[in-house]
Scaffold this active site. Structure first.
Site, short mmCIF file in Angstrom:
data_model
loop_
_atom_site.label_atom_id
_atom_site.label_comp_id
_atom_site.label_asym_id
_atom_site.label_seq_id
_atom_site.Cartn_x
_atom_site.Cartn_y
_atom_site.Cartn_z
CD GLU A 1 -3.34 0.32 1.99
OE1 GLU A 1 -4.39 -0.21 1.60
OE2 GLU A 1 -3.11 0.60 3.18
CG HIS B 1 7.42 -29.38 1.13
ND1 HIS B 1 7.98 -30.56 0.72
CD2 HIS B 1 8.12 -28.99 2.22
CE1 HIS B 1 8.97 -30.89 1.53
NE2 HIS B 1 9.09 -29.95 2.45
CE LYS C 1 -11.45 2.91 2.09
NZ LYS C 1 -10.78 3.91 2.93
O1 PA5 Z 1 -2.89 1.73 5.96
C1 PA5 Z 1 -3.97 2.28 5.86
O2 PA5 Z 1 -4.11 3.50 5.98
C2 PA5 Z 1 -5.22 1.48 5.60
O3 PA5 Z 1 -4.96 0.14 5.39
C3 PA5 Z 1 -6.16 1.60 6.80
O4 PA5 Z 1 -5.53 1.11 7.94
C4 PA5 Z 1 -7.47 0.85 6.57
O5 PA5 Z 1 -8.07 1.27 5.36
C5 PA5 Z 1 -8.43 1.09 7.71
O6 PA5 Z 1 -8.61 2.46 7.89
P1 PA5 Z 1 -9.27 3.04 9.19
O7 PA5 Z 1 -8.33 2.83 10.34
O8 PA5 Z 1 -9.48 4.50 8.92
O9 PA5 Z 1 -10.55 2.32 9.40
#
Ligand code: PA5
Length: 465
Positions: A291, A320, A434
């Site tokens: 990410e 394996h 989203k």
């Molecule tokens: O790394 C990130 O920012 C995302 O993976 C968030 O942790 C995830 O989308 C969850 O977001 P939130 O903590 O606002 O619910």
């Protein structure tokens, strides 16, 4: 004192020959590495680099967390984390690293602390399964969402509060702890309105960099993990990585090697711990690396489609399953092994097969010898075949080492982001999905998206068999 070391011999041409990285290549990126470190250092604690302060500025938060953890331990049988992505993966990784691998199945007397469940999905079967193993009245739910609006987490929250409020009325608030932004989103408003115990996530701490904030620390403390030691290990690693001397800074070296590897077409980063207790650590790393670095455009808006695809593997299990590909498939991977030299318990393989020499050679050896010799052998074979790999070594799994490992990988990611000149802290690619979900549910403000989706061509049945 942590014992983390990065052994990168098997990334280099002196070992790998033509497939390896040369001294000249390393020298050529030294100025870029120095600049990357400076950029990260100059922004310490600023903007989305608030996470760099986490090992230093949480004395008060740690006291509050320990107080709440003690209270939770005294009055509940299970602790459930409601969250997703960066709000869940850290807790799972810590839980798996430090607790008995069948912790939840142990009797309370043996495990001492509440059972822990991390519900990081909205699969209805999983939610119903949870209700089969917990007594909600005896459970504390930690709802974690920095934005305070993530659909998955808020759905979980609504389901739980509905049940709790029906069963416990006004007392339901005692079974919910909120961890969220102090100023943004809906959860903080609900927490204030309903009177939940609340922990705050600093604005500069993004989800995937939040394991050392209350997001990961509260669940860890509830199950008896020494969170002060985790932070101590992170501090030690951070201090080490303040070193401007490139080759003395482990996070900078590994970021640099991964960067050169990416430029050579190594588009896959395999994280392969040789310890079951670090299996979910590879999941946490996968999110951090994917990410943060997977970006369409660089900081100047130039199309770059950057990133390296993380793959989670477990030694020896995946020998394996995946190692055949790593040895003989495309030269497109960097494999990061995690080696634990001493296991917290061991098993000796008994004698009993003298007449079968092909089995008997194992007798009298321990499983820790077997797992670590298999790591050595796998690494040897991959290296012999010119496959880039490096090893993060530690003497044992303890809080100090894991805190240091977390900081090492977070810093490596931050440096790699600078080298790639991308914003490691946003996730615009996630927003499209989203928004489409909101449109499907008719959320106000997403009418245009819904109209756009209406016009999209439907699946053609000719291509569904
Ligand atoms: O790394 C990130 O920012 C995302 O993976 C968030 O942790 C995830 O989308 C969850 O977001 P939130 O903590 O606002 O619910």
């Amino acid at each position: 004192m942590n014992t983390i070391k990065v052994n990168y011999n098997n990334m280099l041409s002196r070992v790998l020959g033509s497939q390896g990285i040369t001294d000249k290549q390393i020298e050529s990126i030294v100025p870029a590495l120095q600049q990357a470190r400076l950029n990260v250092e100059n922004n310490r604690g600023q903007g989305m680099q608030g996470w760099m302060d986490s090992p230093y500025n949480q004395d008060k938060a740690v006291q509050d967390i320990l107080k709440t953890a003690k209270d939770v331990q005294s009055r509940c049988d299970a602790f459930v984390v409601l969250g997703i992505g960066g709000s869940a993966l850290g807790a799972t990784a810590l839980f798996n690293a430090f607790k008995h691998l069948y912790y939840n199945e142990l009797p309370r007397k043996t495990r001492k602390y509440p059972r822990l469940y991390v519900i990081d999905n909205v699969d209805p079967e999983r939610m119903n399964a949870l209700f089969d193993v917990i007594d909600v009245e005896n459970t504390v739910f930690n709802v974690i969402t920095k934005s305070g609006s993530t659909s998955e987490t808020m759905s979980q929250y609504l389901i739980i509060t509905d049940i709790l409020e029906r069963k416990l009325g006004a007392k339901a608030k005692d079974n919910i702890i909120a961890t969220t932004s102090a100023s943004k989103g809906n959860l903080i408003k609900l927490a204030k309105e309903k009177g939940y115990t609340t922990f705050y996530i600093d604005e500069g701490v993004g989800g995937r960099f939040s394991v050392l904030s209350p997001v990961g620390l509260l669940p860890a403390a509830v199950i008896g993990i020494d969170i002060a030691k985790l932070l101590e290990g992170a501090r030690e690693m951070d201090e080490k990585c303040k070193n401007a001397e490139v080759m003395q800074n482990p996070a900078l070296v590994s970021a640099g090697l991964q960067y050169i590897a990416m430029k050579q077409g190594k588009n896959i980063s395999v994280m392969m711990p040789y310890a079951d207790s670090l299996k979910y650590f590879a999941d946490w790393y996968a999110q951090l690396w994917a990410e943060s670095l997977g970006k369409e455009v660089d900081k100047n808006g130039k199309l770059v489609n950057a990133g390296q695809t993380p793959v989670k593997a477990l030694g020896v299990t995946d020998q394996h399953s995946q190692v055949q590909l790593y040895n003989e498939g495309p030269f497109d991977k960097v494999i990061t092994f995690i080696e634990v030299k001493n296991f917290r318990s061991d098993v000796t393989i008994p004698n009993g097969c003298k007449e079968y020499p092909n089995v008997n050679f194992l007798c009298g050896h321990s499983l820790s010898e077997l797992i670590n010799n298999e790591l050595f052998a796998t690494r040897y074979n991959l290296t012999r075949r010119g496959r880039m790999n490096y090893t993060i070594e530690m003497d044992e799994i303890n809080e100090c080492n894991i805190g240091a490992l977390i900081e090492l990988l977070q810093l490596q990611t931050a440096y790699a982001g600078e080298l790639l000149n991308i914003d490691a802290y946003n996730q615009p690619g996630v927003e499209g999905g989203k928004d489409a979900t909101y449109a499907l549910f008719g959320r106000v403000g997403y009418e245009d998206k819904a109209a756009e989706m209406e016009k999209a061509p439907a699946d053609d049945n000719n291509y569904i068999i």
